[in-house]
Design a protein around this motif. Sequence first.
Motif, short mmCIF file in Angstrom:
data_model
loop_
_atom_site.label_atom_id
_atom_site.label_comp_id
_atom_site.label_asym_id
_atom_site.label_seq_id
_atom_site.Cartn_x
_atom_site.Cartn_y
_atom_site.Cartn_z
N ASP A 115 -34.22 -15.94 58.67
CA ASP A 115 -33.74 -15.24 57.48
C ASP A 115 -33.07 -13.92 57.84
O ASP A 115 -32.04 -13.56 57.26
N LYS A 116 -33.64 -13.18 58.80
CA LYS A 116 -33.04 -11.92 59.21
C LYS A 116 -31.66 -12.16 59.82
O LYS A 116 -30.72 -11.41 59.57
N ILE A 117 -31.54 -13.20 60.63
CA ILE A 117 -30.26 -13.52 61.25
C ILE A 117 -29.23 -13.91 60.19
O ILE A 117 -28.08 -13.46 60.24
N LYS A 118 -29.65 -14.71 59.22
CA LYS A 118 -28.73 -15.12 58.15
C LYS A 118 -28.30 -13.92 57.33
O LYS A 118 -27.12 -13.78 57.00
N LYS B 82 -25.85 -11.75 59.28
CA LYS B 82 -24.56 -12.40 59.40
C LYS B 82 -23.73 -12.22 58.13
O LYS B 82 -22.53 -11.97 58.19
N TYR B 83 -24.35 -12.31 56.97
CA TYR B 83 -23.63 -12.23 55.72
C TYR B 83 -23.31 -10.78 55.30
O TYR B 83 -22.47 -10.54 54.47
N LYS B 84 -23.99 -9.81 55.89
CA LYS B 84 -23.73 -8.40 55.56
C LYS B 84 -22.45 -7.90 56.19
O LYS B 84 -21.84 -6.96 55.73
N LYS B 85 -22.02 -8.51 57.27
CA LYS B 85 -20.79 -8.06 57.97
C LYS B 85 -19.57 -8.39 57.19
O LYS B 85 -19.34 -9.18 56.44
#
Length: 74
Positions: free
Chosen positions: A65-68, A71-74
């Motif tokens: 979840d942290k990785i997802k 990724k979407y915050k960038k």
Amino acid sequence: MIIRTLKLAKRTIKIVFGFTLLVLGIAMLVLPGPGLLVIFFGLVILAAEYVWAQTLLENVKQRIDKIKNYKYKK
């Protein structure tokens, strides 16, 4: 008595299959193959029987979840 034996056999098969997937997944980290995915499925099976596997699986899910989210915050 037969039902108890069948439950024990089912539990034993799940445990053996889960550990087999876990070992194969670890081997696939070095060898070609989807190692992380196989490890994940091994933990899913073992989490039904062991608390340590449930804890480890929850940690893996949180990291995914942290990785997802990163990724979407960038």
